[in-house]
Design an enzyme around this catalytic site. Structure first.
Site, PDB file in Angstrom:
ATOM      1  N   SER A  29      11.884   9.717   7.856  1.00 58.59           N
ATOM      2  CA  SER A  29      10.667  10.731   8.306  1.00 58.59           C
ATOM      3  C   SER A  29      11.187  12.038   8.772  1.00 58.59           C
ATOM      4  O   SER A  29      12.255  12.010   9.633  1.00 58.59           O
ATOM      5  CB  SER A  29       9.559   9.959   8.981  1.00 58.59           C
ATOM      6  OG  SER A  29       8.738  10.957   9.708  1.00 58.59           O
ATOM      7  N   ILE A  52       3.038   4.646   0.131  1.00 57.49           N
ATOM      8  CA  ILE A  52       4.177   5.114  -0.504  1.00 57.49           C
ATOM      9  C   ILE A  52       4.959   3.963  -1.389  1.00 57.49           C
ATOM     10  O   ILE A  52       5.471   3.979  -2.360  1.00 57.49           O
ATOM     11  CB  ILE A  52       5.024   5.722   0.114  1.00 57.49           C
ATOM     12  CG1 ILE A  52       4.405   6.952   0.730  1.00 57.49           C
ATOM     13  CG2 ILE A  52       6.465   6.376  -0.363  1.00 57.49           C
ATOM     14  CD1 ILE A  52       5.077   7.425   2.011  1.00 57.49           C
ATOM     15  N   SER A 100       1.009  -1.264   0.054  1.00 54.89           N
ATOM     16  CA  SER A 100      -0.001  -0.132  -0.014  1.00 54.89           C
ATOM     17  C   SER A 100       0.691   1.218  -0.078  1.00 54.89           C
ATOM     18  O   SER A 100       2.168   1.132  -0.004  1.00 54.89           O
ATOM     19  CB  SER A 100      -0.888   0.144   1.317  1.00 54.89           C
ATOM     20  OG  SER A 100       0.050   0.085   2.496  1.00 54.89           O
ATOM     21  N   LYS A 102      13.813   6.552  13.134  1.00 54.39           N
ATOM     22  CA  LYS A 102      14.315   7.100  11.905  1.00 54.39           C
ATOM     23  C   LYS A 102      15.350   7.870  12.161  1.00 54.39           C
ATOM     24  O   LYS A 102      16.268   7.991  11.152  1.00 54.39           O
ATOM     25  CB  LYS A 102      12.960   8.005  11.571  1.00 54.39           C
ATOM     26  CG  LYS A 102      11.797   7.247  11.219  1.00 54.39           C
ATOM     27  CD  LYS A 102      11.680   6.392   9.829  1.00 54.39           C
ATOM     28  CE  LYS A 102      10.599   5.727   9.377  1.00 54.39           C
ATOM     29  NZ  LYS A 102      10.546   5.028   8.135  1.00 54.39           N
ATOM     30  N   TYR A 147       9.051   5.710  16.978  1.00 57.08           N
ATOM     31  CA  TYR A 147       8.959   5.809  15.298  1.00 57.08           C
ATOM     32  C   TYR A 147       9.922   6.822  15.004  1.00 57.08           C
ATOM     33  O   TYR A 147      11.073   6.652  14.073  1.00 57.08           O
ATOM     34  CB  TYR A 147       7.547   6.462  14.749  1.00 57.08           C
ATOM     35  CG  TYR A 147       7.631   6.640  13.465  1.00 57.08           C
ATOM     36  CD1 TYR A 147       7.202   5.447  12.556  1.00 57.08           C
ATOM     37  CD2 TYR A 147       7.630   7.796  12.916  1.00 57.08           C
ATOM     38  CE1 TYR A 147       7.213   5.776  11.068  1.00 57.08           C
ATOM     39  CE2 TYR A 147       7.753   8.154  11.648  1.00 57.08           C
ATOM     40  CZ  TYR A 147       7.329   7.161  10.708  1.00 57.08           C
ATOM     41  OH  TYR A 147       7.031   7.682   9.320  1.00 57.08           O
ATOM     42  N   THR A 151      -1.817   7.973   3.138  1.00 54.08           N
ATOM     43  CA  THR A 151      -1.740   6.476   2.964  1.00 54.08           C
ATOM     44  C   THR A 151      -2.645   5.631   4.063  1.00 54.08           C
ATOM     45  O   THR A 151      -2.926   6.177   5.276  1.00 54.08           O
ATOM     46  CB  THR A 151      -0.378   6.135   3.140  1.00 54.08           C
ATOM     47  OG1 THR A 151       0.042   6.192   4.603  1.00 54.08           O
ATOM     48  CG2 THR A 151       0.734   6.875   2.310  1.00 54.08           C
TER      49      THR A 151
HETATM   50  N1  LIG Z   1       2.826   8.663   4.957  1.00 52.92           N
HETATM   51  C1  LIG Z   1       3.465   9.519   5.540  1.00 52.92           C
HETATM   52  O1  LIG Z   1       3.207  10.845   5.531  1.00 52.92           O
HETATM   53  C2  LIG Z   1       4.931   9.348   5.725  1.00 52.92           C
HETATM   54  C3  LIG Z   1       5.654  10.394   6.233  1.00 52.92           C
HETATM   55  C4  LIG Z   1       7.131  10.066   6.782  1.00 52.92           C
HETATM   56  C5  LIG Z   1       7.610   8.953   6.432  1.00 52.92           C
HETATM   57  N2  LIG Z   1       6.890   7.787   6.022  1.00 52.92           N
HETATM   58  C6  LIG Z   1       7.433   6.457   5.612  1.00 52.92           C
HETATM   59  O2  LIG Z   1       6.853   5.924   4.542  1.00 52.92           O
HETATM   60  C7  LIG Z   1       6.999   4.435   4.670  1.00 52.92           C
HETATM   61  C8  LIG Z   1       5.790   3.907   3.967  1.00 52.92           C
HETATM   62  O3  LIG Z   1       4.602   4.300   4.841  1.00 52.92           O
HETATM   63  P1  LIG Z   1       3.115   4.442   4.315  1.00 52.92           P
HETATM   64  O4  LIG Z   1       2.712   5.965   4.842  1.00 52.92           O
HETATM   65  O5  LIG Z   1       3.177   4.216   2.898  1.00 52.92           O
HETATM   66  O6  LIG Z   1       2.300   3.553   5.051  1.00 52.92           O
HETATM   67  P2  LIG Z   1       1.719   2.277   4.599  1.00 52.92           P
HETATM   68  O7  LIG Z   1       0.512   2.435   3.616  1.00 52.92           O
HETATM   69  O8  LIG Z   1       1.026   1.704   6.141  1.00 52.92           O
HETATM   70  O9  LIG Z   1       2.513   1.059   4.225  1.00 52.92           O
HETATM   71  C9  LIG Z   1       3.427   0.754   5.018  1.00 52.92           C
HETATM   72  C10 LIG Z   1       3.926  -0.785   4.456  1.00 52.92           C
HETATM   73  O10 LIG Z   1       4.932  -1.337   5.434  1.00 52.92           O
HETATM   74  C11 LIG Z   1       4.478  -2.609   5.398  1.00 52.92           C
HETATM   75  N3  LIG Z   1       5.249  -3.290   6.513  1.00 52.92           N
HETATM   76  C12 LIG Z   1       4.825  -2.756   7.741  1.00 52.92           C
HETATM   77  N4  LIG Z   1       5.956  -3.670   8.637  1.00 52.92           N
HETATM   78  C13 LIG Z   1       6.157  -4.597   7.772  1.00 52.92           C
HETATM   79  C14 LIG Z   1       7.275  -5.756   7.872  1.00 52.92           C
HETATM   80  N5  LIG Z   1       7.734  -5.948   9.335  1.00 52.92           N
HETATM   81  N6  LIG Z   1       7.520  -6.385   7.075  1.00 52.92           N
HETATM   82  C15 LIG Z   1       7.246  -6.018   5.664  1.00 52.92           C
HETATM   83  N7  LIG Z   1       6.541  -5.117   5.421  1.00 52.92           N
HETATM   84  C16 LIG Z   1       5.794  -4.432   6.524  1.00 52.92           C
HETATM   85  C17 LIG Z   1       2.954  -2.664   5.316  1.00 52.92           C
HETATM   86  O11 LIG Z   1       2.538  -4.113   4.918  1.00 52.92           O
HETATM   87  P3  LIG Z   1       1.284  -4.727   5.629  1.00 52.92           P
HETATM   88  O12 LIG Z   1       0.143  -4.232   4.480  1.00 52.92           O
HETATM   89  O13 LIG Z   1       1.617  -6.261   5.778  1.00 52.92           O
HETATM   90  O14 LIG Z   1       0.996  -4.023   6.890  1.00 52.92           O
HETATM   91  C18 LIG Z   1       2.594  -1.606   4.341  1.00 52.92           C
HETATM   92  O15 LIG Z   1       2.817  -2.196   2.989  1.00 52.92           O
HETATM   93  C19 LIG Z   1       7.247   4.184   6.065  1.00 52.92           C
HETATM   94  O16 LIG Z   1       8.546   3.786   6.031  1.00 52.92           O
HETATM   95  C20 LIG Z   1       6.790   5.484   6.786  1.00 52.92           C
HETATM   96  O17 LIG Z   1       7.638   5.592   8.016  1.00 52.92           O
HETATM   97  C21 LIG Z   1       5.677   7.904   5.618  1.00 52.92           C
END
Ligand SMILES: NC(=O)c1ccc[n+]([C@@H]2O[C@H](COP(=O)([O-])OP(=O)(O)OC[C@H]3O[C@@H](n4cnc5c(N)ncnc54)[C@H](OP(=O)(O)O)[C@@H]3O)[C@@H](O)[C@H]2O)c1
Length: 328
Positions: free
Chosen positions: A189, A65, A63, A219, A215, A250
């Site tokens: 992040s 990013i 899902s 990071k 978290y 997300t």
């Molecule tokens: N969204 C933001 O505003 C934001 C801001 C700063 C940084 N980030 C960073 O961007 C990255 C992606 O986040 P997102 O916002 O896109 O969130 P997301 O939609 O929740 O995506 C996170 C993904 O990581 C996977 N995951 C979590 N734990 C895992 C594990 N142990 N092994 C394998 N896969 C795992 C999840 O899989 P499942 O489907 O199995 O849960 C999911 O596919 C993260 O590192 C987050 O810290 C996001």
């Protein structure tokens, strides 16, 4: 007095606006910051099909990013290895990408990034069997509500964002070394700007546990370790980077930060906008400086607050802790 040409003046104003956006945080990380900066990028780099013949691996691509980055990387012609812990969700994400781009070359591998045994066996197998690996994107992320531990008993955000990614890279080094220009990207992040290293309690066992603090600490660890990782992976010629995607709409943000999601919802970036710098770091023709923190295709400061700075000795404590943890 120095005189500037109109072009130099325009570029100075634009650099000032960029830095100001960074320091105001909210506008810079929102879709507004993306829109203002993206106007300057043009579409000369990366060129169309810049990644033809390249192999890239991305973790956590079910899902958000990671899924958007996989689609973009495949769109530039890369063969994408999606590393997911839930293969059914992974297959659905892959099918979505193929619907939009039937020519996309994507395969799925199961791996729980927080589980060091799982990472070791999957990483070792892929390290031996992939013809090469041109980019590895550590995107999988988690922001827990309560303190959780990984299969090996490590605090879960550190296991997912630090230990698993470093071990995965080490196991994939043979494949990375077979690439002419291997790049490793940690999806970090801006939350790390609020934290320093807590070397006295790297597993976050004492004090009130807050998921958002854990978290952000994990990071910060990613960024603090960049120079040591660049040195460690120098033999494979790896360029390592950490990047902040901005504030992105997300499923992870909606579930983990519902209050923030409600308030900031209208200005959050799209997953495609959040993934842009990941894809750019993997695909750009420019040589990249090693061990830097990036946001919106530019290197950014690693600290804004004096209190988040750590000594070299503290960073070394973290480095040694990680080495011990990876030895099991
Ligand atoms: N969204 C933001 O505003 C934001 C801001 C700063 C940084 N980030 C960073 O961007 C990255 C992606 O986040 P997102 O916002 O896109 O969130 P997301 O939609 O929740 O995506 C996170 C993904 O990581 C996977 N995951 C979590 N734990 C895992 C594990 N142990 N092994 C394998 N896969 C795992 C999840 O899989 P499942 O489907 O199995 O849960 C999911 O596919 C993260 O590192 C987050 O810290 C996001």
């Amino acid at each position: 007095m120095t005189r500037f040409s109109p072009r130099e003046a325009g570029s100075a104003v634009s650099a000032f606006a960029d830095a100001a956006l960074d320091r105001m945080v909210a506008p810079g990380y929102s879709r507004l910051g993306y829109a203002l900066r993206a106007r300057r990028w043009g579409d000369e780099d990366p060129v169309d099909q810049a990644l033809t013949g390249a192999v890239v691996a991305v973790t956590g691509t079910n899902s958000g990013i990671g899924k958007a980055a996989s689609a973009q990387l495949a769109g530039f012609g890369a063969e994408v290895v999606m590393l997911v812990r839930d293969v059914e969700k992974g297959a659905a994400a892959r099918a979505d990408i193929l619907r939009a781009n039937p020519g996309a070359r994507i395969r799925i591998e199961r791996c729980d990034i927080s589980d060091l045994d799982d990472v070791r066996s999957t990483g070792r197998r892929l390290g031996e069997t992939l013809p090469k690996l041109d980019a590895l994107v550590h995107n999988a992320g988690v922001l827990p509500d309560v303190r959780r531990q990984s299969a090996q008993g490590h605090e879960i955000t550190m296991a997912t964002h630090v230990l698993g990614p470093i071990l995965l890279t080490e196991e994939l080094l043979p494949a990375l070394a077979r690439s002419a220009r291997p790049r490793v990207v940690f999806v970090c992040s801006g939350g790390m700007y609020t934290q320093s290293l807590h070397v006295e309690d790297l597993e976050y066992r004492s004090g009130t546990y807050r998921g958002a603090t854990a978290y952000a600490r994990s990071k910060r660890m990613q960024v603090a370790l960049l120079p040591a990782l660049a040195a460690r992976w120098a033999e494979a010629n790896v360029t390592v980077a950490a990047m902040h995607p901005g504030w992105v709409e997300t499923p992870g943000v909606a579930a983990s930060l519902p209050g923030f999601h409600r308030v900031a919802g209208a200005v959050l970036r799209s997953p495609d906008q959040g993934a842009d710098t990941i894809t750019w770091l993997a695909a750009t023709a420019h040589d990249l400086p090693n061990a830097r923190f990036w946001h919106d295709r530019k290197t950014r400061p690693e600290h804004y607050l004096p209190r988040t700075r750590n000594s070299a000795a503290e960073v070394d404590v973290l480095r040694q802790f990680v080495e011990r943890a990876l030895q099991g």
